[in-house]
Design an enzyme around this catalytic site. Structure first.
Site, PDB file in Angstrom:
ATOM      1  N   ASP A 237      84.682 118.586  28.534  1.00 36.27           N
ATOM      2  CA  ASP A 237      85.688 119.584  28.906  1.00 36.27           C
ATOM      3  C   ASP A 237      86.626 119.826  27.731  1.00 36.27           C
ATOM      4  O   ASP A 237      87.315 118.915  27.270  1.00 36.27           O
ATOM      5  CB  ASP A 237      86.472 119.082  30.122  1.00 36.27           C
ATOM      6  CG  ASP A 237      87.468 120.110  30.642  1.00 36.27           C
ATOM      7  OD1 ASP A 237      87.546 121.213  30.088  1.00 36.27           O
ATOM      8  OD2 ASP A 237      88.173 119.789  31.625  1.00 36.27           O
ATOM      9  N   ASP A 306      86.746 126.685  34.443  1.00 40.22           N
ATOM     10  CA  ASP A 306      87.835 126.040  35.188  1.00 40.22           C
ATOM     11  C   ASP A 306      89.088 126.885  35.035  1.00 40.22           C
ATOM     12  O   ASP A 306      89.536 127.536  35.973  1.00 40.22           O
ATOM     13  CB  ASP A 306      88.028 124.615  34.666  1.00 40.22           C
ATOM     14  CG  ASP A 306      89.299 123.955  35.199  1.00 40.22           C
ATOM     15  OD1 ASP A 306      89.930 124.515  36.112  1.00 40.22           O
ATOM     16  OD2 ASP A 306      89.675 122.888  34.693  1.00 40.22           O
ATOM     17  N   GLN A 328      84.292 124.748  38.161  1.00 41.51           N
ATOM     18  CA  GLN A 328      85.081 123.631  38.654  1.00 41.51           C
ATOM     19  C   GLN A 328      86.196 124.207  39.523  1.00 41.51           C
ATOM     20  O   GLN A 328      87.129 124.836  39.013  1.00 41.51           O
ATOM     21  CB  GLN A 328      85.704 122.757  37.559  1.00 41.51           C
ATOM     22  CG  GLN A 328      86.272 121.493  38.192  1.00 41.51           C
ATOM     23  CD  GLN A 328      87.342 120.775  37.406  1.00 41.51           C
ATOM     24  OE1 GLN A 328      88.199 120.113  38.003  1.00 41.51           O
ATOM     25  NE2 GLN A 328      87.326 120.860  36.100  1.00 41.51           N
ATOM     26  N   LYS A 330      89.278 124.008  41.081  1.00 46.46           N
ATOM     27  CA  LYS A 330      90.453 123.156  40.874  1.00 46.46           C
ATOM     28  C   LYS A 330      91.292 123.193  42.145  1.00 46.46           C
ATOM     29  O   LYS A 330      92.138 124.064  42.325  1.00 46.46           O
ATOM     30  CB  LYS A 330      91.244 123.677  39.676  1.00 46.46           C
ATOM     31  CG  LYS A 330      92.067 122.638  38.967  1.00 46.46           C
ATOM     32  CD  LYS A 330      91.248 121.933  37.923  1.00 46.46           C
ATOM     33  CE  LYS A 330      92.117 121.151  36.967  1.00 46.46           C
ATOM     34  NZ  LYS A 330      91.330 120.521  35.918  1.00 46.46           N
ATOM     35  N   SER A 359      92.334 117.164  40.058  1.00 49.45           N
ATOM     36  CA  SER A 359      93.170 116.659  38.971  1.00 49.45           C
ATOM     37  C   SER A 359      93.389 115.160  39.098  1.00 49.45           C
ATOM     38  O   SER A 359      93.459 114.616  40.208  1.00 49.45           O
ATOM     39  CB  SER A 359      94.535 117.365  38.992  1.00 49.45           C
ATOM     40  OG  SER A 359      95.408 116.821  38.016  1.00 49.45           O
ATOM     41  N   CYS A 360      93.542 114.527  37.928  1.00 45.92           N
ATOM     42  CA  CYS A 360      93.945 113.125  37.901  1.00 45.92           C
ATOM     43  C   CYS A 360      95.323 112.935  38.530  1.00 45.92           C
ATOM     44  O   CYS A 360      95.703 111.821  38.890  1.00 45.92           O
ATOM     45  CB  CYS A 360      93.943 112.606  36.463  1.00 45.92           C
ATOM     46  SG  CYS A 360      94.987 113.552  35.324  1.00 45.92           S
TER      47      CYS A 360
END
Length: 408
Positions: A237, A306, A328, A330, A359-360
């Site tokens: 990414d 993304d 992706q 999101k 997301s982290c």
């Protein structure tokens, strides 16, 4: 719509408290413009006034709905970690929470809904002064969990019931997010036989320059650690950083990516957001041209979008023209889960791979809820979230998916 009456619920009480996300908030534009690391943080000025610094603590709003029978349904509101670009929401602010909580309590306490989808109808075009898409995301999680509690069904079964899904999809594979720990976390993902890795999350020119050597290392590492029957996809990414580095020169990007593909012979390679754009239309057009040129040049790789693919209307720009092989999705950027579901179905209609990302910076509750969405609607991949330690996110996804598949 299938009959939703068995998933109806009534909200007897509403509460919302301060929380934190699973990571930190980054000013992506400042990082890509050359902000220098200083331990865990960065020196230099942020790119916009909405950031207090280049990296700041994350904020979450934790929602609880008390149902008429006393059960409690939860949902968490948060943004993604990398903000400031790609049409993403602004960071949540703690000082805004009391007013939002008061207004939501007035709006929701005593309300009854005939199921998850009917509840989520109120979240369309959710206003910014009530927290915008991050709050709509958290509320939709709570609504799905409320429908599950009220009906005695799993959240995945609520979705199958309300959307009239009469099939069980194949279990989604996991897409490992190894963060900045390119080696130790990659070892963990390989040992766990994750379907796609390492994500890597390249934000700087230096990381882009290091990728070819790293691609050689990870290819050799897979073969060194595992038997030949393990054939993961390789996923890198760029967060548009390669386009910044090469000023979107497609010929240079193709040469650079061709080197990576050559070094990873035997594995399918996915590149996410290599080029930079300032809008969804531009991003889709650049991706379409790059896909055509990559194919003509014989570079055997796949593209994932993304940034700027943040809702079905934007996703359609990519899927309708076959600009990319996968999206992706999101999840926090899409607002209510119904919008994410719309995106999943759009990808399937246009035969584009539906990578249910996020997301982290998400939380355990948001991740567990979105696992049920991916299972019910047949996502191709599930992103290992929250955090960037790999183990924690993989644990939450694996355990929730196992429980959901067993109907527990």
């Amino acid at each position: 719509m299938a009959n939703a009456s068995k998933t109806a619920f009534r909200i007897a009480g509403f509460g919302m408290v301060e929380g934190i996300g699973g990571y930190w908030i980054n000013d992506q534009e400042a990082v890509q413009a050359g902000a220098q690391p200083d331990g865990f943080f960065f020196t230099g000025q942020p790119s916009k006034p909405l950031f207090a610094a280049v990296r700041t603590p994350s904020v979450a709003y934790c929602i609880a709905l008390r149902l008429a029978d006393g059960q409690r349904a939860y949902g968490d509101c948060m943004t993604v970690a990398n903000l400031g670009l790609g049409g993403r929401p602004d960071p949540l602010r703690i000082d805004a929470l009391p007013d939002i909580a008061k207004r939501l309590r007035q709006k929701l306490e005593g309300a009854s809904f005939d199921g998850f989808r009917k509840a989520c109808a109120m979240l369309d075009d959710w206003p910014e002064d009530l927290g915008g898409r991050p709050v709509a995301y958290g509320l939709s999680q709570a609504f799905l969990n409320a429908a599950a509690l009220a009906s005695g069904m799993t959240p995945a079964d609520v979705l199958r019931h309300e959307y009239g899904i009469d099939r069980v999809y194949e279990r989604p594979g996991f897409a490992a997010s190894c963060g900045s720990d390119w080696h130790k976390n990659a070892d963990k993902a390989i040992a766990r036989r994750v379907a796609m890795l390492p994500h890597a999350a390249m934000q700087t020119a230096d990381e882009c320059r290091r990728l070819p050597e790293y691609a050689s290392w990870i290819t050799n590492r897979i073969r060194e650690l595992m038997p030949s029957d393990y054939q993961p996809d390789l996923h890198f990414d760029f967060h548009a950083s390669l386009g910044r580095m090469f000023d979107n020169d497609e010929a240079r990007v193709i040469d650079d990516r061709g080197d990576v593909v050559q070094r990873t012979q035997g594995y399918r390679v996915y590149f996410e957001d290599p080029l930079f754009a300032r809008g969804a239309q531009e991003a889709a057009e650049r991706a379409r041209r790059l896909r055509e040129r990559l194919q003509a040049s014989g570079v055997d790789c796949r593209l994932i979008a993304d940034e700027w693919a943040n809702a079905p209307g934007e996703m359609a720009l990519f899927t309708g023209s076959q600009a990319v092989h996968g999206i992706q999705i999101k999840v926090p950027d899409n607002g209510p889960l119904t919008t994410t579901i719309e995106g999943l179905r759009l990808c399937q209609k246009d035969q584009v791979l539906a990578y249910l990302g996020g997301s982290c910076n998400e939380t355990d509750i948001s991740v567990r809820t979105t696992v049920h969405v991916g299972l019910a609607f047949g996502a191709w991949r599930l992103f290992t979230k929250p955090g960037l330690g790999l183990d924690e996110g993989l644990m939450i996804l694996t355990n929730e998916l196992n429980r959901a598949e067993a109907g527990l």
